[in-house]
Scaffold this motif. Structure first.
Motif, PDB file in Angstrom:
ATOM      1  N   GLU A  20      -6.938  -8.249 -18.567  1.00  0.00           N
ATOM      2  CA  GLU A  20      -6.658  -9.562 -19.155  1.00  0.00           C
ATOM      3  C   GLU A  20      -6.413 -10.654 -18.114  1.00  0.00           C
ATOM      4  N   GLY A  21      -7.193 -10.634 -17.038  1.00  0.00           N
ATOM      5  CA  GLY A  21      -7.101 -11.676 -16.026  1.00  0.00           C
ATOM      6  C   GLY A  21      -5.936 -11.546 -15.062  1.00  0.00           C
ATOM      7  N   ARG A  22      -5.212 -10.459 -15.151  1.00  0.00           N
ATOM      8  CA  ARG A  22      -4.072 -10.250 -14.248  1.00  0.00           C
ATOM      9  C   ARG A  22      -4.550  -9.703 -12.912  1.00  0.00           C
ATOM     10  N   LYS A  23      -3.715  -9.886 -11.894  1.00  0.00           N
ATOM     11  CA  LYS A  23      -3.987  -9.329 -10.577  1.00  0.00           C
ATOM     12  C   LYS A  23      -2.797  -8.487 -10.150  1.00  0.00           C
ATOM     13  N   ILE A  24      -3.075  -7.547  -9.277  1.00  0.00           N
ATOM     14  CA  ILE A  24      -2.035  -6.708  -8.701  1.00  0.00           C
ATOM     15  C   ILE A  24      -2.024  -6.982  -7.206  1.00  0.00           C
ATOM     16  N   ALA A  25      -0.866  -7.364  -6.686  1.00  0.00           N
ATOM     17  CA  ALA A  25      -0.696  -7.607  -5.255  1.00  0.00           C
ATOM     18  C   ALA A  25       0.209  -6.521  -4.690  1.00  0.00           C
ATOM     19  N   VAL A  26      -0.178  -5.986  -3.531  1.00  0.00           N
ATOM     20  CA  VAL A  26       0.580  -4.897  -2.911  1.00  0.00           C
ATOM     21  C   VAL A  26       0.919  -5.282  -1.480  1.00  0.00           C
ATOM     22  N   ARG A  27       2.171  -5.035  -1.098  1.00  0.00           N
ATOM     23  CA  ARG A  27       2.609  -5.300   0.273  1.00  0.00           C
ATOM     24  C   ARG A  27       3.733  -4.330   0.635  1.00  0.00           C
ATOM     25  N   LYS A  28       3.708  -3.850   1.867  1.00  0.00           N
ATOM     26  CA  LYS A  28       4.742  -2.928   2.346  1.00  0.00           C
ATOM     27  C   LYS A  28       5.804  -3.689   3.127  1.00  0.00           C
ATOM     28  N   PHE A  29       7.064  -3.347   2.856  1.00  0.00           N
ATOM     29  CA  PHE A  29       8.222  -3.927   3.532  1.00  0.00           C
ATOM     30  C   PHE A  29       9.126  -2.804   4.012  1.00  0.00           C
ATOM     31  N   ASP A  30       9.264  -2.661   5.289  1.00  0.00           N
ATOM     32  CA  ASP A  30      10.232  -1.715   5.869  1.00  0.00           C
ATOM     33  C   ASP A  30      10.279  -0.378   5.136  1.00  0.00           C
ATOM     34  N   GLY A  31       9.133   0.222   4.945  1.00  0.00           N
ATOM     35  CA  GLY A  31       9.093   1.545   4.334  1.00  0.00           C
ATOM     36  C   GLY A  31       9.027   1.571   2.823  1.00  0.00           C
ATOM     37  N   LYS A  32       9.153   0.429   2.160  1.00  0.00           N
ATOM     38  CA  LYS A  32       8.994   0.425   0.703  1.00  0.00           C
ATOM     39  C   LYS A  32       7.795  -0.434   0.340  1.00  0.00           C
ATOM     40  N   THR A  33       7.167  -0.103  -0.754  1.00  0.00           N
ATOM     41  CA  THR A  33       5.974  -0.819  -1.198  1.00  0.00           C
ATOM     42  C   THR A  33       6.310  -1.673  -2.404  1.00  0.00           C
ATOM     43  N   SER A  34       5.934  -2.937  -2.326  1.00  0.00           N
ATOM     44  CA  SER A  34       6.128  -3.868  -3.425  1.00  0.00           C
ATOM     45  C   SER A  34       4.796  -4.018  -4.149  1.00  0.00           C
TER      46      SER A  34
END
Length: 64
Positions: free
Chosen positions: A40-54
């Motif tokens: 439905e037009g959504r996007k998923i953004a992924v980024r790693k921060f100090d050992g955890k993934t957002s």
């Protein structure tokens, strides 16, 4: 804080449950390690921060 980002109630709840900072959210949206197309037009953004993934799901900068 980026005032152009509008958070859904679900996003606010998850942010506090998972101890995610606004800085992490903004950096994930604007400077992701990678993005994927969702439904439905959504996007998923992924980024790693100090050992955890957002992993953030958003639509036109409105987090869902």
């Amino acid at each position: 804080m980026d005032k152009s980002i509008q958070y859904s109630n679900h996003a606010i709840q998850r942010r506090f449950e998972r101890n995610i900072t606004e800085r992490e959210i903004e950096e994930t949206i604007y400077f992701p390690d990678y993005t994927k197309t969702s439904f439905e037009g959504r996007k998923i953004a992924v980024r790693k921060f100090d050992g955890k993934t957002s992993i953030l799901v958003f639509k036109s900068r409105t987090l869902v």
